[in-house]
Design an enzyme around this catalytic site. Sequence first.
Site, short mmCIF file in Angstrom:
data_model
loop_
_atom_site.label_atom_id
_atom_site.label_comp_id
_atom_site.label_asym_id
_atom_site.label_seq_id
_atom_site.Cartn_x
_atom_site.Cartn_y
_atom_site.Cartn_z
N ARG A 33 0.82 -1.22 0.00
CA ARG A 33 0.00 0.00 0.00
C ARG A 33 0.85 1.27 0.00
O ARG A 33 0.47 2.29 -0.57
CB ARG A 33 -0.94 -0.01 1.22
CG ARG A 33 -1.95 1.14 1.25
CD ARG A 33 -2.93 0.94 2.41
NE ARG A 33 -3.68 2.13 2.71
CZ ARG A 33 -4.83 2.49 2.16
NH1 ARG A 33 -5.37 1.72 1.24
NH2 ARG A 33 -5.45 3.59 2.51
N ILE A 59 -7.14 7.82 -1.64
CA ILE A 59 -6.98 6.37 -1.58
C ILE A 59 -7.81 5.92 -0.40
O ILE A 59 -7.68 6.44 0.71
CB ILE A 59 -5.49 5.96 -1.44
CG1 ILE A 59 -5.36 4.43 -1.34
CG2 ILE A 59 -4.81 6.64 -0.28
CD1 ILE A 59 -3.91 3.93 -1.36
N SER A 60 -8.73 4.98 -0.63
CA SER A 60 -9.73 4.63 0.37
C SER A 60 -9.11 3.99 1.60
O SER A 60 -8.03 3.37 1.55
CB SER A 60 -10.76 3.67 -0.23
OG SER A 60 -11.51 4.28 -1.25
N GLN A 61 -9.82 4.13 2.72
CA GLN A 61 -9.47 3.47 3.97
C GLN A 61 -9.31 1.97 3.73
O GLN A 61 -10.11 1.35 3.03
CB GLN A 61 -10.61 3.74 4.96
CG GLN A 61 -10.54 3.01 6.27
CD GLN A 61 -11.85 3.10 7.01
OE1 GLN A 61 -12.91 3.30 6.40
NE2 GLN A 61 -11.82 2.94 8.32
#
Length: 212
Positions: A33, A59-61
Amino acid sequence: MYNQKMEQMITTQLMARGIRDERVLNAMRKVPRHEFVVAGKEEYAYADAALPVGHGQTISQPFMVALMTQALQLQGNEKVLEIGTGTGYQTAILAELAKTVYTVEKVSQLSQEAQVRLEQLGYDNVRFLIGDGTKGWPDNAPYDAIIVTAGGPLVPPSLYDQLAMGGRMVIPAGERKFQDLLLVSKTEDGKEVINLGKCGFVPLLGEEGWED
């Protein structure tokens, strides 16, 4: 350093909140990530939060990525449509779990950078398109699964039309700032919708979404 943070993310953010699909957990262990966040923000890559990536996008959780991916129930032979490439993190997770990923991004710079990043990481089963994601990618339809990583006022008709019979779509829909995360299935009896809970995504912009 990153391996420890990644495993902590898996244990405390995902498994502790009900993510049980081993294929999803393993994919999130495999995809680095920290390679998908803005330069200088790598130390926050595994935090329990969405992070800005420029161009008004995020950028999503990690939990949301896992929850949405788990809901698709991917087995490995699917053709998946992703709306909102962003930096390519969710794309990489999908690429680990499906046969082919078709991903559409409105912002050309994000799409181009994601393509370079994913190619460098060895993903060769992703196809990229720059355009209005609310219209999908009809040339390659139907799709076994569709994932939308921005929130629209409703489920875009074009996306539902491009979903294969028996397919599943996960999409945030509702208000501009806060939405319900919906799991939409196309069945012989029609559209089936399950509400997976509250969420907050950036707006889904386009002809069948929000206006700029």
